[in-house]
Design an enzyme around this catalytic site. Structure first.
Site, short mmCIF file in Angstrom:
data_model
loop_
_atom_site.label_atom_id
_atom_site.label_comp_id
_atom_site.label_asym_id
_atom_site.label_seq_id
_atom_site.Cartn_x
_atom_site.Cartn_y
_atom_site.Cartn_z
N ALA A 13 111.21 69.99 7.96
CA ALA A 13 112.01 70.84 8.94
C ALA A 13 113.07 71.42 8.61
O ALA A 13 114.07 72.45 9.46
CB ALA A 13 112.17 69.93 10.24
N GLY A 14 113.63 71.30 7.40
CA GLY A 14 114.75 72.02 6.95
C GLY A 14 116.07 71.02 7.01
O GLY A 14 117.23 71.54 6.85
N LYS A 15 115.98 69.71 6.95
CA LYS A 15 117.22 68.78 7.08
C LYS A 15 117.75 69.02 5.91
O LYS A 15 119.27 69.21 6.00
CB LYS A 15 116.76 67.56 7.35
CG LYS A 15 116.06 67.04 8.68
CD LYS A 15 115.57 65.73 8.87
CE LYS A 15 114.50 65.05 8.02
NZ LYS A 15 113.19 65.88 8.08
N GLU A 88 118.65 61.57 4.38
CA GLU A 88 117.63 60.25 4.72
C GLU A 88 118.35 59.18 5.30
O GLU A 88 118.45 57.95 5.10
CB GLU A 88 117.36 60.01 3.27
CG GLU A 88 116.51 60.75 2.32
CD GLU A 88 115.31 61.47 2.98
OE1 GLU A 88 114.70 60.96 3.80
OE2 GLU A 88 115.18 62.68 2.32
N CYS A 89 119.16 59.44 6.28
CA CYS A 89 120.01 58.71 7.28
C CYS A 89 119.16 57.77 7.92
O CYS A 89 119.49 56.50 8.67
CB CYS A 89 120.92 59.34 8.16
SG CYS A 89 120.08 60.23 9.40
N VAL A 170 108.48 51.67 5.30
CA VAL A 170 108.96 52.63 4.18
C VAL A 170 108.27 52.93 3.01
O VAL A 170 107.67 51.71 2.44
CB VAL A 170 110.38 52.28 3.81
CG1 VAL A 170 110.95 52.92 2.52
CG2 VAL A 170 111.32 51.79 4.68
N ILE A 172 108.10 55.81 0.45
CA ILE A 172 108.47 57.31 -0.02
C ILE A 172 107.44 58.39 -0.67
O ILE A 172 106.41 57.84 -1.09
CB ILE A 172 109.39 57.14 -1.32
CG1 ILE A 172 110.65 56.26 -1.16
CG2 ILE A 172 110.02 58.44 -1.86
CD1 ILE A 172 111.29 56.75 0.42
N1 LIG Z 1 109.82 79.11 -0.77
C1 LIG Z 1 110.29 78.67 0.60
N2 LIG Z 1 110.82 79.71 1.32
C2 LIG Z 1 111.28 79.49 2.50
N3 LIG Z 1 111.07 78.31 3.17
C3 LIG Z 1 110.62 77.50 2.47
C4 LIG Z 1 110.20 77.58 0.97
N4 LIG Z 1 109.68 76.28 0.64
C5 LIG Z 1 109.42 75.55 1.76
N5 LIG Z 1 110.23 76.25 2.80
C6 LIG Z 1 110.36 75.59 4.09
O1 LIG Z 1 111.59 74.76 4.07
C7 LIG Z 1 111.31 73.76 5.18
C8 LIG Z 1 111.73 72.35 4.40
O2 LIG Z 1 112.95 72.31 4.02
P1 LIG Z 1 113.62 70.93 3.78
O3 LIG Z 1 114.99 71.03 3.54
O4 LIG Z 1 112.74 70.37 2.21
O5 LIG Z 1 113.06 69.73 4.80
P2 LIG Z 1 113.05 68.31 5.32
O6 LIG Z 1 114.60 67.96 4.56
O7 LIG Z 1 113.21 68.43 6.57
O8 LIG Z 1 111.89 67.60 5.00
C9 LIG Z 1 110.15 73.93 5.57
O9 LIG Z 1 110.40 74.54 6.85
C10 LIG Z 1 109.44 74.87 4.51
O10 LIG Z 1 108.53 75.66 5.54
C1 LIG Z 2 107.33 59.33 8.30
C2 LIG Z 2 108.07 58.56 7.16
C3 LIG Z 2 108.46 58.99 6.13
N1 LIG Z 2 108.91 58.19 5.08
C4 LIG Z 2 109.73 58.56 4.04
C5 LIG Z 2 108.87 59.86 3.30
C6 LIG Z 2 110.13 60.45 2.78
O1 LIG Z 2 110.22 59.97 1.17
C7 LIG Z 2 111.32 60.37 3.55
C8 LIG Z 2 111.45 61.76 4.62
O2 LIG Z 2 111.45 62.66 3.55
P1 LIG Z 2 111.94 64.18 4.37
O3 LIG Z 2 111.08 65.34 3.76
O4 LIG Z 2 113.30 64.39 3.74
O5 LIG Z 2 112.38 64.07 5.75
O6 LIG Z 2 110.74 59.41 4.25
C9 LIG Z 2 108.80 56.83 5.54
O7 LIG Z 2 109.08 55.94 4.54
N2 LIG Z 2 108.00 56.17 6.22
C10 LIG Z 2 107.71 56.92 7.49
O8 LIG Z 2 107.05 56.41 8.22
#
Ligand SMILES: Nc1ncnc2c1ncn2[C@@H]1O[C@H](COP(=O)(O)OP(=O)(O)O)[C@@H](O)[C@H]1O
Ligand SMILES: Cc1cn([C@H]2C[C@H](O)[C@@H](COP(=O)(O)O)O2)c(=O)[nH]c1=O
Ligand SMILES: [Zn+2]
Length: 192
Positions: A13-15, A88-89, A170, A172
């Site tokens: 989601a972009g976290k 990853e809080c 957990v 990964i």
């Molecule tokens: N090349 C790209 N250009 C723009 N957005 C991107 C690209 N690659 C991935 N994304 C978007 O980045 C977001 C994932 O970002 P990320 O910070 O890795 O998420 P999270 O930490 O929540 O897992 C998603 O909304 C994805 O659609």
């Molecule tokens: C749903 C879920 C996720 N995890 C792990 C998988 C990833 O390593 C992180 C989340 O990554 P993000 O893209 O930065 O949000 O959490 C898990 O261990 N258990 C779960 O149920």
């Protein structure tokens, strides 16, 4: 007064992107942010926060046994820390979330936490439970399900792409293992 923020969402989601943007913001104003991420999440190499969009930055690692208040107090005494950013809080323990409230309340440093609210079974992670209870500000970051609705659940898939109902909390992984979906499609995937 400093505050504690919990930025939560499903996966993808972009976290991490938002965290790295905040870090950049602090740095471009000449301030010093400190980034932490979970030592267990080694998807992009240990000690790095990386977003799928390609941004990345070095980070301090936290383990379940770390006292984050003491670590941050030590850092702050040698170099002023202007902001703490935790990725990853969801993997923080209850004690560590409490220690971070002490960083806010005693050291007056803002703490911004980024992570998942719930796991693949729809259960809260420990870190998320106490952040939801104790943070000053709760901010939902949004991503979308394949149907266009907000995705607030995460499916864990087996090698054939089938949704898994049970297992360790957990594990990964990335887009190969997990898919964020809306609640309706989460239920449907688990009924199959
Ligand atoms: N090349 C790209 N250009 C723009 N957005 C991107 C690209 N690659 C991935 N994304 C978007 O980045 C977001 C994932 O970002 P990320 O910070 O890795 O998420 P999270 O930490 O929540 O897992 C998603 O909304 C994805 O659609
Ligand atoms: C749903 C879920 C996720 N995890 C792990 C998988 C990833 O390593 C992180 C989340 O990554 P993000 O893209 O930065 O949000 O959490 C898990 O261990 N258990 C779960 O149920
Ligand atoms: Zn859906």
């Amino acid at each position: 007064m400093a505050q504690m923020y919990f930025y939560y969402s499903a996966m993808n989601a972009g976290k991490s992107t938002t965290l790295l943007q905040s870090s950049f913001n602090y740095r471009e104003r000449g301030m010093t942010p400190v980034i932490f991420t979970a030592a267990i999440d080694d998807r992009y190499g240990k000690g790095m926060v990386s977003s799928r969009i390609g941004l990345q930055e070095e980070a301090e690692l936290f383990n379940a046994s770390d006292d984050l208040y003491t670590r941050l107090q030590d850092m702050h005494s040698t170099q002023k820390v202007d902001c703490v950013l935790i990725d990853e809080c969801q993997f923080l323990t209850k004690e560590q979330v409490y220690q971070l409230t002490e960083v806010v309340d005693k050291l007056n440093i803002p703490v911004l936490c980024y992570g998942l609210r719930s796991d693949f079974r729809g259960e809260l992670f420990a870190g998320s439970r106490y952040l939801l209870a104790w943070a000053d500000k709760l901010v939902e970051l949004k991503t979308i399900c394949h149907c266009g609705r907000k995705a607030n659940m995460v499916i864990r898939q087996d090698a054939s792409g089938k949704a898994i109902a049970d297992g360790d909390q957990v594990e990964i992984g990335g887009n190969d293992r997990y898919v964020s979906v809306c609640r309706k499609h989460y239920k449907e995937a688990l009924e199959r």
